[in-house]
Design a protein around this motif. Structure first.
Motif, PDB file in Angstrom:
ATOM      1  N   THR A 192      40.831  31.198  79.560  1.00 58.46           N
ATOM      2  CA  THR A 192      41.042  29.732  78.829  1.00 58.46           C
ATOM      3  C   THR A 192      39.077  29.972  78.514  1.00 58.46           C
ATOM      4  O   THR A 192      38.883  29.309  77.703  1.00 58.46           O
ATOM      5  CB  THR A 192      41.348  29.337  79.682  1.00 58.46           C
ATOM      6  OG1 THR A 192      42.924  29.198  79.456  1.00 58.46           O
ATOM      7  CG2 THR A 192      40.456  27.724  78.917  1.00 58.46           C
TER       8      THR A 192
ATOM      9  N   TRP B  94      40.214  32.717  70.171  1.00 60.46           N
ATOM     10  CA  TRP B  94      38.939  31.494  70.207  1.00 60.46           C
ATOM     11  C   TRP B  94      39.318  31.059  68.738  1.00 60.46           C
ATOM     12  O   TRP B  94      38.146  30.258  68.719  1.00 60.46           O
ATOM     13  CB  TRP B  94      37.940  32.432  70.627  1.00 60.46           C
ATOM     14  CG  TRP B  94      37.176  33.496  69.050  1.00 60.46           C
ATOM     15  CD1 TRP B  94      37.475  34.803  69.762  1.00 60.46           C
ATOM     16  CD2 TRP B  94      36.685  33.512  68.120  1.00 60.46           C
ATOM     17  NE1 TRP B  94      37.525  35.161  68.266  1.00 60.46           N
ATOM     18  CE2 TRP B  94      36.389  34.587  67.403  1.00 60.46           C
ATOM     19  CE3 TRP B  94      35.974  32.597  67.058  1.00 60.46           C
ATOM     20  CZ2 TRP B  94      35.975  34.738  65.967  1.00 60.46           C
ATOM     21  CZ3 TRP B  94      35.799  32.346  66.251  1.00 60.46           C
ATOM     22  CH2 TRP B  94      35.196  33.738  65.629  1.00 60.46           C
TER      23      TRP B  94
ATOM     24  N   ALA C 244      41.029  23.414  75.954  1.00 60.00           N
ATOM     25  CA  ALA C 244      41.307  24.691  76.850  1.00 60.00           C
ATOM     26  C   ALA C 244      42.417  24.195  77.915  1.00 60.00           C
ATOM     27  O   ALA C 244      43.200  25.433  78.207  1.00 60.00           O
ATOM     28  CB  ALA C 244      40.093  23.714  78.276  1.00 60.00           C
TER      29      ALA C 244
ATOM     30  N   GLN D  39      45.329  26.110  76.415  1.00 61.62           N
ATOM     31  CA  GLN D  39      44.932  27.049  76.537  1.00 61.62           C
ATOM     32  C   GLN D  39      45.815  27.983  77.027  1.00 61.62           C
ATOM     33  O   GLN D  39      46.194  29.518  77.406  1.00 61.62           O
ATOM     34  CB  GLN D  39      43.752  27.115  75.496  1.00 61.62           C
ATOM     35  CG  GLN D  39      43.384  29.017  75.156  1.00 61.62           C
ATOM     36  CD  GLN D  39      44.278  29.389  74.534  1.00 61.62           C
ATOM     37  OE1 GLN D  39      43.819  28.674  73.132  1.00 61.62           O
ATOM     38  NE2 GLN D  39      44.628  30.331  74.501  1.00 61.62           N
ATOM     39  N   ILE D  40      45.135  27.414  78.439  1.00 60.57           N
ATOM     40  CA  ILE D  40      45.814  27.830  80.022  1.00 60.57           C
ATOM     41  C   ILE D  40      47.271  28.607  79.572  1.00 60.57           C
ATOM     42  O   ILE D  40      47.719  29.914  80.076  1.00 60.57           O
ATOM     43  CB  ILE D  40      46.003  27.267  80.995  1.00 60.57           C
ATOM     44  CG1 ILE D  40      44.267  27.394  81.849  1.00 60.57           C
ATOM     45  CG2 ILE D  40      46.055  27.359  81.975  1.00 60.57           C
ATOM     46  CD1 ILE D  40      43.160  25.823  82.347  1.00 60.57           C
TER      47      ILE D  40
ATOM     48  N   ALA E  16      47.801  31.189  77.283  1.00 58.32           N
ATOM     49  CA  ALA E  16      47.494  32.726  77.861  1.00 58.32           C
ATOM     50  C   ALA E  16      48.106  33.117  79.082  1.00 58.32           C
ATOM     51  O   ALA E  16      48.829  35.035  79.245  1.00 58.32           O
ATOM     52  CB  ALA E  16      46.097  32.234  78.743  1.00 58.32           C
TER      53      ALA E  16
ATOM     54  N   SER F 252      47.683  18.681  79.587  1.00 53.99           N
ATOM     55  CA  SER F 252      46.798  18.603  78.654  1.00 53.99           C
ATOM     56  C   SER F 252      47.133  17.355  77.966  1.00 53.99           C
ATOM     57  O   SER F 252      46.196  16.808  77.208  1.00 53.99           O
ATOM     58  CB  SER F 252      47.028  19.505  77.387  1.00 53.99           C
ATOM     59  OG  SER F 252      46.624  19.311  76.767  1.00 53.99           O
TER      60      SER F 252
END
Length: 219
Positions: free
Chosen positions: A12, A92, A142, A145-146, A149, A206
């Motif tokens: 991330t 990204w 972000a 996104q964690i 991932a 989030s």
């Protein structure tokens, strides 16, 4: 869980740095530069994510194994490092689009126009005025996104293309439990439950950041 969390956080951070810089430059530059940069983003979006992740992991695994032999990074394993490269190369673009949209809105504000009239350089305007205004969008994206991932790493480890032994992850533990699923189902239930709770926790984080940092979300 430690390996899966490390993968999610580092991947991330890579996505955040590349996407934020790219999106901020595209949004502030505008014109043809913005058009060309965003067409490159569209091309990457058009690639099949799962296929490219698997292909990159297989190709980079052997190359990194030879390049990192005898170095400190070799302890992390070529598979884990290849995952970081894959995220930096493919994931990204979503962050870049969000930051660009925010920059397009912020660069019309009075304080940005005032800084430009006073002779501030574009780099200083981006660093001191525009990027701090993008912080709510960046932090919320972000946090979202964690878990993505972590889930991608677990999926690759489950099919044998992710983290390899002796470094365990939730995906590799679930893969190892398949053979004894009938006799010892708890060996699959525990890593699956841990993965579920981690992904749920970061998704809730989030949502909470979005509600706390975006004034319009509370209305």
């Amino acid at each position: 869980a430690r390996v899966s969390l490390l993968t999610g956080v580092v991947a991330t951070l890579v996505v955040l740095v590349i996407g934020s810089i790219y999106g901020a430059v595209a949004g502030y530059a505008g014109g043809k530069a913005d058009l060309l940069m965003m067409r490159a983003v569209d091309l990457i979006y058009a690639l099949p994510d799962t296929l490219m992740v698997i292909l990159f992991s297989v190709v980079l695994d052997g190359a990194l194994m030879d390049a990192l032999a005898g170095t400190a990074l070799a302890k992390l394993g070529s598979n884990l490092l290849s995952l970081f490269i894959v995220f930096g190369a493919l994931y990204w673009v979503g962050m870049a689009r969000l930051v660009r949209a925010r920059v397009l809105s912020l660069k019309k504000d009075e304080y940005v126009l005032a800084a430009r009239a006073l002779g501030a350089s574009p780099l200083r305007i981006l660093r001191r005025h525009i990027l701090p205004g993008c912080a709510p969008v960046i932090l919320t994206a972000a946090a979202a996104q964690i878990p993505s991932a972590i889930f991608t790493e677990s999926f690759l480890s489950f099919i044998g293309l992710g983290v390899q032994a002796p470094m365990p992850s939730l995906g590799s533990l679930a893969n190892a439990a398949r053979g004894a699923l009938g006799s010892y189902p708890h060996k699959l239930i525990f890593p699956a439950a841990a993965l579920f709770l981690i992904v749920l926790a970061f998704n809730l984080l989030s949502d909470g950041l979005h509600s706390a940092l975006d004034p319009r979300a509370g209305r």
